[in-house]
Design an enzyme around this catalytic site. Structure first.
Site, mmCIF file in Angstrom:
data_model
loop_
_atom_site.group_PDB
_atom_site.id
_atom_site.type_symbol
_atom_site.label_atom_id
_atom_site.label_comp_id
_atom_site.label_asym_id
_atom_site.label_seq_id
_atom_site.Cartn_x
_atom_site.Cartn_y
_atom_site.Cartn_z
ATOM 1 N N ASN A 17 0.845 -1.215 0.000
ATOM 2 C CA ASN A 17 0.000 0.000 0.000
ATOM 3 C C ASN A 17 0.873 1.255 0.000
ATOM 4 O O ASN A 17 0.562 2.219 -0.696
ATOM 5 C CB ASN A 17 -0.947 0.006 1.204
ATOM 6 C CG ASN A 17 -2.205 -0.790 0.939
ATOM 7 O OD1 ASN A 17 -3.047 -0.379 0.138
ATOM 8 N ND2 ASN A 17 -2.324 -1.946 1.568
ATOM 9 N N LYS A 94 0.183 -1.856 15.258
ATOM 10 C CA LYS A 94 0.174 -1.345 16.633
ATOM 11 C C LYS A 94 -0.854 -0.237 16.742
ATOM 12 O O LYS A 94 -1.324 0.292 15.733
ATOM 13 C CB LYS A 94 1.559 -0.771 16.984
ATOM 14 C CG LYS A 94 2.680 -1.774 16.855
ATOM 15 C CD LYS A 94 2.745 -2.663 18.062
ATOM 16 C CE LYS A 94 3.869 -3.667 17.921
ATOM 17 N NZ LYS A 94 3.865 -4.674 18.948
ATOM 18 N N ASN A 110 -6.989 4.820 8.145
ATOM 19 C CA ASN A 110 -6.530 3.435 8.219
ATOM 20 C C ASN A 110 -7.224 2.629 7.127
ATOM 21 O O ASN A 110 -8.365 2.905 6.774
ATOM 22 C CB ASN A 110 -6.885 2.834 9.592
ATOM 23 C CG ASN A 110 -6.390 1.409 9.728
ATOM 24 O OD1 ASN A 110 -5.275 1.075 9.290
ATOM 25 N ND2 ASN A 110 -7.196 0.548 10.311
ATOM 26 N N HIS A 112 -8.389 -1.270 6.050
ATOM 27 C CA HIS A 112 -8.638 -2.588 6.634
ATOM 28 C C HIS A 112 -9.146 -3.518 5.537
ATOM 29 O O HIS A 112 -10.019 -3.124 4.755
ATOM 30 C CB HIS A 112 -9.657 -2.475 7.773
ATOM 31 C CG HIS A 112 -9.846 -3.763 8.499
ATOM 32 N ND1 HIS A 112 -8.925 -4.242 9.415
ATOM 33 C CD2 HIS A 112 -10.814 -4.703 8.431
ATOM 34 C CE1 HIS A 112 -9.337 -5.406 9.878
ATOM 35 N NE2 HIS A 112 -10.479 -5.718 9.289
ATOM 36 N N GLU A 182 -7.364 -2.468 -2.640
ATOM 37 C CA GLU A 182 -6.714 -1.536 -1.707
ATOM 38 C C GLU A 182 -5.824 -0.553 -2.458
ATOM 39 O O GLU A 182 -5.801 0.640 -2.169
ATOM 40 C CB GLU A 182 -5.857 -2.304 -0.681
ATOM 41 C CG GLU A 182 -6.670 -3.170 0.270
ATOM 42 C CD GLU A 182 -5.824 -3.778 1.372
ATOM 43 O OE1 GLU A 182 -4.933 -3.103 1.911
ATOM 44 O OE2 GLU A 182 -6.041 -4.957 1.703
HETATM 45 C C1 GAR Z 1 -3.241 -4.782 3.984
HETATM 46 O O1 GAR Z 1 -4.057 -5.797 3.466
HETATM 47 C C2 GAR Z 1 -4.009 -3.930 4.983
HETATM 48 O O2 GAR Z 1 -5.357 -3.743 4.646
HETATM 49 C C3 GAR Z 1 -3.880 -4.782 6.217
HETATM 50 O O3 GAR Z 1 -2.541 -5.201 6.207
HETATM 51 C C4 GAR Z 1 -2.127 -5.370 4.841
HETATM 52 C C5 GAR Z 1 -0.812 -4.656 4.640
HETATM 53 O O4 GAR Z 1 -0.307 -4.935 3.367
HETATM 54 N N1 GAR Z 1 -4.220 -4.041 7.419
HETATM 55 C C6 GAR Z 1 -4.842 -4.610 8.443
HETATM 56 O O5 GAR Z 1 -5.125 -5.795 8.482
HETATM 57 C C7 GAR Z 1 -5.180 -3.654 9.583
HETATM 58 N N2 GAR Z 1 -6.068 -4.238 10.514
HETATM 59 P P1 GAR Z 1 0.907 -4.109 2.768
HETATM 60 O O6 GAR Z 1 1.994 -4.051 3.851
HETATM 61 O O7 GAR Z 1 1.359 -4.895 1.569
HETATM 62 O O8 GAR Z 1 0.413 -2.733 2.416
#
Ligand code: GAR
Length: 203
Positions: A17, A94, A110, A112, A182
């Site tokens: 992301n 965190k 954020n 999710h 995303e």
């Molecule tokens: C993503 O899928 C994001 O939505 C999730 O972690 C991943 C990070 O991917 N976030 C959560 O689960 C928050 N509760 P990335 O490091 O490749 O961007």
């Protein structure tokens, strides 16, 4: 007037992301610059992505500080020193310290990988989320972007996009389908947010 906002991205993992945000800032699609990357671990590949893009990457581990107050102050000062206007959490596992939430109230977002308020909360991240969605036999999942506050996966929802869940999906397959969304939805939201913040700063 500033023509670009300064964004801090917080992460704990791969940083795909982050990459989509860096790319969309470089294209001027988002009128902002990623001015700082904060990681909860030095092992996050997101830090390598930051370095490659010439962005300062910092590891923030609260345990390294003598007490919580010192840790909070250090982070608030770091964001202040980098003149950060707003924050995007991108796979940050965190909780943000309350003084940071207070200092950036309404300016922390954020992402999710599910349709909140379902499948959120402490411990719900990455493949755990997708596994839970599949186990619950949901026919759809998706992406939620919300304002972040002191509670995990809480705060006003600003955007959601659905993706189908197929009966034969593995958590990895669902994760890949969600992640693709995303990478387009987060930049889209951050573009709108940046444009609104810039307008507010003009006043
Ligand atoms: C993503 O899928 C994001 O939505 C999730 O972690 C991943 C990070 O991917 N976030 C959560 O689960 C928050 N509760 P990335 O490091 O490749 O961007």
């Amino acid at each position: 007037m500033a023509d670009k906002l300064r964004l801090a991205v917080f992460l704990s993992g791969g940083g795909s992301n982050l990459q989509s945000i860096i790319d969309k800032c470089a294209e001027d699609y988002i009128p902002a610059k990623v001015a700082l990357v904060v990681s909860s671990t030095r092992k996050a590949f997101g830090l390598t992505r930051a370095k490659k893009a010439g962005i300062e990457g910092v590891v923030y581990r609260r345990k390294k500080f003598p007490d919580g107050k010192t840790a909070d102050t250090w982070l608030v000062n770091l964001l202040d020193d980098h003149k950060i206007d707003f924050i995007a959490l991108a796979g940050y596992l965190k909780m943000l310290p309350p003084p940071v939430v207070k200092a950036f109230k309404g300016r922390i977002y954020n992402i999710h990988p599910a349709l909140l308020p379902k499948f959120g909360g402490k411990g719900m991240y990455g493949l755990k989320v997708h596994r839970a969605v599949i186990e619950a036999r949901e026919s759809e999942s998706g992406v939620t972007i919300h304002k972040a506050d002191e509670i995990y996966d809480h705060g006003e929802i600003v955007a959601q996009e659905k993706v189908p869940v197929f009966p034969e999906d593995t958590p990895e397959e669902l994760a890949a389908r969600v992640l693709k969304v995303e990478h387009s939805l987060y930049p889209k939201v951050l573009k709108t947010v940046s444009e609104r913040l810039l307008k507010e700063m003009e006043k």
